[in-house]
Scaffold this motif. Structure first.
Motif, PDB file in Angstrom:
ATOM      1  N   THR A   1       0.840  -1.195   0.000  1.00 18.94           N
ATOM      2  CA  THR A   1       0.000   0.000   0.000  1.00 18.94           C
ATOM      3  C   THR A   1       0.874   1.243   0.000  1.00 18.94           C
ATOM      4  OG1 THR A   1      -1.687  -1.183   1.282  1.00 18.94           O
ATOM      5  CG2 THR A   1      -1.829   1.229   1.224  1.00 18.94           C
ATOM      6  N   LEU A   2       0.607   2.159  -0.932  1.00 22.14           N
ATOM      7  CA  LEU A   2       1.337   3.418  -0.991  1.00 22.14           C
ATOM      8  C   LEU A   2       0.899   4.318   0.162  1.00 22.14           C
ATOM      9  CD1 LEU A   2       3.188   5.457  -2.469  1.00 22.14           C
ATOM     10  CD2 LEU A   2       1.195   6.095  -3.845  1.00 22.14           C
ATOM     11  N   LEU A   3       1.870   4.835   0.917  1.00 17.77           N
ATOM     12  CA  LEU A   3       1.564   5.692   2.066  1.00 17.77           C
ATOM     13  C   LEU A   3       1.772   7.171   1.760  1.00 17.77           C
ATOM     14  CD1 LEU A   3       3.219   3.589   4.933  1.00 17.77           C
ATOM     15  CD2 LEU A   3       0.808   3.659   4.276  1.00 17.77           C
ATOM     16  N   THR A   4       2.837   7.511   1.086  1.00 20.36           N
ATOM     17  CA  THR A   4       3.188   8.923   0.866  1.00 20.36           C
ATOM     18  C   THR A   4       2.846   9.303  -0.572  1.00 20.36           C
ATOM     19  OG1 THR A   4       5.451   8.259   0.337  1.00 20.36           O
ATOM     20  CG2 THR A   4       4.999   8.893   2.614  1.00 20.36           C
ATOM     21  N   ARG A   5       1.586   9.408  -0.860  1.00 20.28           N
ATOM     22  CA  ARG A   5       1.161   9.579  -2.242  1.00 20.28           C
ATOM     23  C   ARG A   5       1.366  11.010  -2.719  1.00 20.28           C
ATOM     24  NH1 ARG A   5      -3.179   7.424  -3.762  1.00 20.28           N
ATOM     25  NH2 ARG A   5      -3.343   5.902  -2.083  1.00 20.28           N
ATOM     26  N   GLY A   6       1.689  11.140  -4.016  1.00 21.60           N
ATOM     27  CA  GLY A   6       1.868  12.454  -4.626  1.00 21.60           C
ATOM     28  C   GLY A   6       2.989  12.436  -5.649  1.00 21.60           C
ATOM     29  N   ASP A   7       2.985  13.405  -6.527  1.00 20.57           N
ATOM     30  CA  ASP A   7       4.023  13.511  -7.557  1.00 20.57           C
ATOM     31  C   ASP A   7       5.218  14.269  -6.998  1.00 20.57           C
ATOM     32  OD1 ASP A   7       2.421  12.142  -9.310  1.00 20.57           O
ATOM     33  OD2 ASP A   7       1.665  13.943 -10.303  1.00 20.57           O
ATOM     34  N   PHE A   8       5.905  13.644  -6.067  1.00 18.07           N
ATOM     35  CA  PHE A   8       7.098  14.214  -5.441  1.00 18.07           C
ATOM     36  C   PHE A   8       7.912  13.075  -4.850  1.00 18.07           C
ATOM     37  CE2 PHE A   8       3.785  14.104  -2.204  1.00 18.07           C
ATOM     38  CZ  PHE A   8       4.433  13.496  -1.136  1.00 18.07           C
ATOM     39  N   ASP A   9       9.160  13.353  -4.562  1.00 14.11           N
ATOM     40  CA  ASP A   9      10.042  12.393  -3.904  1.00 14.11           C
ATOM     41  C   ASP A   9      10.011  12.584  -2.395  1.00 14.11           C
ATOM     42  OD1 ASP A   9      11.179  10.826  -5.913  1.00 14.11           O
ATOM     43  OD2 ASP A   9      12.668  12.340  -6.394  1.00 14.11           O
ATOM     44  N   VAL A  10       9.981  11.496  -1.668  1.00 15.52           N
ATOM     45  CA  VAL A  10      10.308  11.524  -0.244  1.00 15.52           C
ATOM     46  C   VAL A  10      11.830  11.560  -0.157  1.00 15.52           C
ATOM     47  CG1 VAL A  10      10.271  10.219   1.903  1.00 15.52           C
ATOM     48  CG2 VAL A  10       8.217  10.332   0.475  1.00 15.52           C
ATOM     49  N   GLU A  11      12.369  12.700   0.233  1.00 19.89           N
ATOM     50  CA  GLU A  11      13.826  12.857   0.249  1.00 19.89           C
ATOM     51  C   GLU A  11      14.446  12.019   1.359  1.00 19.89           C
ATOM     52  OE1 GLU A  11      17.755  14.432   1.000  1.00 19.89           O
ATOM     53  OE2 GLU A  11      16.079  14.672   2.379  1.00 19.89           O
ATOM     54  N   ARG A  12      13.806  11.996   2.540  1.00 21.33           N
ATOM     55  CA  ARG A  12      14.223  11.085   3.616  1.00 21.33           C
ATOM     56  C   ARG A  12      13.109  10.971   4.629  1.00 21.33           C
ATOM     57  NH1 ARG A  12      17.130  15.772   4.372  1.00 21.33           N
ATOM     58  NH2 ARG A  12      16.878  16.861   6.360  1.00 21.33           N
ATOM     59  N   ILE A  13      13.086   9.849   5.329  1.00 17.94           N
ATOM     60  CA  ILE A  13      12.115   9.621   6.397  1.00 17.94           C
ATOM     61  C   ILE A  13      12.677  10.204   7.690  1.00 17.94           C
ATOM     62  CG2 ILE A  13      10.865   7.894   7.724  1.00 17.94           C
ATOM     63  CD1 ILE A  13       9.955   8.031   4.843  1.00 17.94           C
ATOM     64  N   SER A  14      11.891  11.042   8.361  1.00 13.97           N
ATOM     65  CA  SER A  14      12.312  11.616   9.641  1.00 13.97           C
ATOM     66  C   SER A  14      11.880  10.756  10.819  1.00 13.97           C
ATOM     67  CB  SER A  14      11.737  13.032   9.795  1.00 13.97           C
ATOM     68  OG  SER A  14      12.255  13.895   8.817  1.00 13.97           O
ATOM     69  N   HIS A  15      10.670  10.187  10.724  1.00 13.24           N
ATOM     70  CA  HIS A  15      10.155   9.423  11.861  1.00 13.24           C
ATOM     71  C   HIS A  15       8.920   8.648  11.427  1.00 13.24           C
ATOM     72  CE1 HIS A  15       9.283   8.272  15.943  1.00 13.24           C
ATOM     73  NE2 HIS A  15       8.187   8.984  16.018  1.00 13.24           N
ATOM     74  N   ILE A  16       8.796   7.431  11.921  1.00 11.14           N
ATOM     75  CA  ILE A  16       7.588   6.630  11.710  1.00 11.14           C
ATOM     76  C   ILE A  16       6.987   6.345  13.081  1.00 11.14           C
ATOM     77  CG2 ILE A  16       6.656   4.451  10.843  1.00 11.14           C
ATOM     78  CD1 ILE A  16       8.972   4.410   8.819  1.00 11.14           C
TER      79      ILE A  16
END
Length: 742
Positions: free
Chosen positions: A370-385
């Motif tokens: 399942t896609l969590l961070t949807r959108g036409d952009f890059d997740v540059e880095r994960i800060s916290h889950i």
């Protein structure tokens, strides 16, 4: 070669001095301390999220205290005073290079007396302080000094495991008994840590994991026997030269044979996972226990690095199940964003399968994603889950690829990205969140603002207090009267590129100025970023000499512009990038009347050194002058893992390797070239320098050269090196690229 040299600048001043651009000397930049950036931390959020700990200097006796702050009230409490970590018989407290708490916060592990292993200080001494008894004891007694690596408490904090001289040891904190649980380490066998290329290219250093029940340890075992040995030569510390052997797999050559095993914490025979495939032609890039289980998740990357197979291995019967396969036509990156969710039935996974780098939720059997961070952009880095609150916090910048902002998306339902960073503070933002996501240490910076570190609440992003504002540094920098970086776009037809420009402080638009391009251009980094970069004072210094300085991020650089942008460089390192750089340079020259097209220089370090050579050799009519530092001249000379990731295997792309290597275009040199290298460069070997020298001599090409004996890739070891290198560069520019407006 992939390293961008991010310079640390230091200056000297007296209190109350007012600065101007005339104060900006190379001695101020590279030899003295004035504009030194202040830090805060390092910080550890406590497990209850009700406080964070930090290291602070003890003003009374010296040394350092470990203190705790209440984020809501700011109340300060000393958890461990410097006098508590003075070893018996010693006068001074231990120097705290790093520290870790046990799971119950009752024991403290202190890392000190450290030594560098390649890039980082990962070897040293470890001490344990028991908070209940206040007993301080050194680990590994009887083992060589400063030989311990990656010490970790067992889950119940009754033991500590660590690596020494390529073997794993377990020490009882109750009895002091030391048990060596691997026996074959040393020579070509490495247990619990890694060889050079795994560390440099895959980010692998700590090579063992405690099982959740503390009964066993899983670890990497590497056999480097078949890796070719490269010899660095020390000619300056003895009357006879001293060879320094370095197992280093070059392009197309054999890799280490690596496997993952499990051994009892009490010792005994190791059991090995029989992972399919030739262990010398696959990488075991990641491995860890699944929480609350005896199973491990293992990531196997093929040699082409375009397929990542995810295995679940049972440490009881050593069985394996393949649950996921990530594939690309080009190359894959390895990520460290894997968190287990919903009682270990799901895990998070980073992928570019929809064209953008995003976080997904994957079922334990790999059947659902399942896609969590949807959108036409890059997740540059994960800060916290945060599984409890149900959000993933991450850094992205959909609208400006030079900047970074905090967003969040829900973990358990479909939702749009929510921006958390307020508008009105353009630049780059970074966050260290508490476990409950209610607080964060927030760092803000941009090209003209040194880092401002604050404690904030989330998701409101309200500032509770400023921890370090670097205000004096900001004032001193502003007093220099420098021209700020100007960020702009360059449209080269196929794509629009990001760039920055620095003009001389006395710039007059009616005059024509010489231009120096600063280039990197490889997929491991980016130069055009709206971040402090220590004021970028080397380039500001060049601008004060009378040069316009410009840098351009060509296609393939590490910017959040989507999969196609990053993968476009595949198979054509040195080819596409130099074409983009040339096209952008031509566009700039036709756009800005104040740039003198007859005075154009270019310089770069590492991958940027290679790019400098490619640009000068391919486009000699444009680039008249250049400095290439610590460069690869022939891509076959670099390490297999990096070069094959981006170029493919040699047997599949021999023409690309030839075309992308500047040494094969050296006969085209027409301009004035300076090449510089450290003879002890373990990353990009001095061999690259000498092979290019030999080729230029054969072609009767005149050039300048400077070798730095027993300096490594950053050319900063030993007395006065950094200042001497920059003075040498300055002299070359002034003599070969006439400065100033005309």
């Amino acid at each position: 070669m992939k390293r961008i040299i991010l310079l640390s600048f230091y200056f000297f001043t007296f209190a109350g001095t007012v600065f101007s651009q005339t104060n900006l000397s190379l001695e101020h930049i590279f030899a003295k301390e004035t504009f030194k950036q202040k830090q805060f931390g390092p910080i550890r959020w406590m497990k209850d999220s009700k406080g964070y700990s930090s290291i602070e200097e003890n003003q009374q006796i010296g040394g350092e205290d470990i203190v705790r702050y209440n984020p809501a009230t700011g109340e300060r409490e000393i958890l461990v005073a410097a006098e508590e970590i003075i070893p018996e018989g010693a006068d001074d407290p231990l120097e705290v290079s790093d520290y870790h708490w046990s799971a119950d916060n009752r024991k403290l592990l202190v890392f000190t007396n450290t030594r560098k292993v390649w890039r980082y200080h990962t070897r040293g001494d470890y001490w344990v302080l028991d908070q209940d008894t206040r007993d301080l004891r050194k680990l590994g007694r009887g083992l060589p000094e400063s030989s311990l690596m990656f010490a970790k408490f067992s889950p119940d904090a009754s033991k500590v495991a660590y690596v020494s001289e390529y073997n794993i040891f377990v020490e009882s904190l109750r009895t002091g008994e030391i048990n060596q649980i691997t026996q074959d380490g040393g020579g070509n066998i490495i247990n619990g840590t890694f060889d050079w290329v795994y560390e440099e290219e895959l980010g692998c250093r700590d090579g063992f994991r405690w099982s959740p029940d503390g009964e066993s340890i899983a670890y990497w075992h590497s056999d480097t026997q078949d890796i070719g040995t490269f010899y660095l030569i020390n000619n300056i510390d003895s009357i006879y030269s001293q060879p320094i052997p370095l197992p280093y797999p070059k392009v197309g050559e054999k890799l280490s044979s690596v496997k993952v095993g499990v051994v009892s914490a009490e010792g005994g025979e190791s059991q090995w996972f029989d992972i399919p495939g030739d262990p010398q032609n696959n990488y075991l890039a990641r491995m860890d226990f699944i929480p609350e289980s005896q199973e491990l998740l293992i990531q196997q990357l093929n040699r082409r690095q375009n397929t990542n197979t995810v295995w679940i291995g049972d440490s009881k019967d050593m069985s394996l199940t393949s649950i996921l396969e990530e594939k690309e036509d080009t190359f894959l990156d390895i990520h460290d964003n894997l968190i287990w969710l919903e009682e270990q039935q799901y895990f998070t996974w980073t992928s570019e399968r929809d064209g953008w780098r995003h976080l997904y939720k994957v079922s334990r059997d790999g059947q659902s994603m399942t896609l969590l961070t949807r959108g036409d952009f890059d997740v540059e880095r994960i800060s916290h889950i945060d599984p409890v609150a149900g959000y993933v916090y991450y850094i992205a910048s959909p609208d400006n690829f030079t900047q970074r902002y905090l967003y969040r998306s829900p973990l358990h339902q479909t939702g749009e990205a929510e921006r958390i960073t307020p508008m009105g503070a353009p630049g780059q933002h970074a966050y260290q969140l508490s476990l409950d996501s209610k607080y964060a240490i927030h760092t803000f910076q941009n090209a003209s603002t040194p880092p401002v570190i604050s404690l904030i609440t989330l998701p409101e992003h309200q500032t509770l207090r400023v921890l370090e504002d670097n205000q004096r540094l900001k004032e001193r920098y502003d007093d220099l009267g420098l021209k700020p970086k100007e960020f702009f776009k360059v449209d080269i037809g196929e794509v629009v590129l990001d760039a920055f420009m620095i003009k001389p402080a006395d710039f007059e638009p009616s005059k024509k100025y010489p231009l120096i391009f600063y280039v990197y251009g490889e997929p491991a980094g980016s130069t055009v970023q709206d971040s402090w970069m220590n004021g970028d004072l080397w380039h500001q210094y060049l601008s004060q000499l009378g040069y316009v300085v410009i840098s351009i991020d060509n296609r393939g650089t590490k910017t959040p512009r989507g999969r196609d942008w990053r993968k476009s460089i595949y198979g054509q390192i040195g080819i596409l990038a130099s074409e983009d750089q040339h096209a952008a340079a031509e566009k700039i020259l036709s756009t800005y009347d104040f740039i003198d097209g007859s005075r154009v220089g270019i310089w770069g370090w590492s991958g940027g050194g290679q790019m400098t050579l490619n640009c000068m050799f391919r486009y000699p009519d444009l680039y008249q002058t250049g400095i290439a530092v610590s460069f690869v001249s022939d891509q076959r000379l670099y390490d297999a893992t990096y070069q094959e990731r981006y170029m493919g295997l040699l047997q599949d792309n021999a023409a690309g390797y030839d075309e992308g290597s500047p040494i094969n275009h050296a006969s085209n040199l027409e301009g004035k070239l300076m090449i510089m290298h450290g003879t002890a460069d373990d990353n990009v070997h001095y061999q690259s320098f000498e092979m290019l020298v030999d080729k230029l001599i054969a072609y009767n090409k005149l050039f300048s050269m400077m070798s730095y004996p027993m300096r490594a890739h950053g050319i900063n070891e030993r007395e006065n090196t950094s200042l001497h290198l920059r003075k040498t560069m300055e002299k070359f520019w002034l003599e070969n690229l006439t400065p100033g407006g005309r």
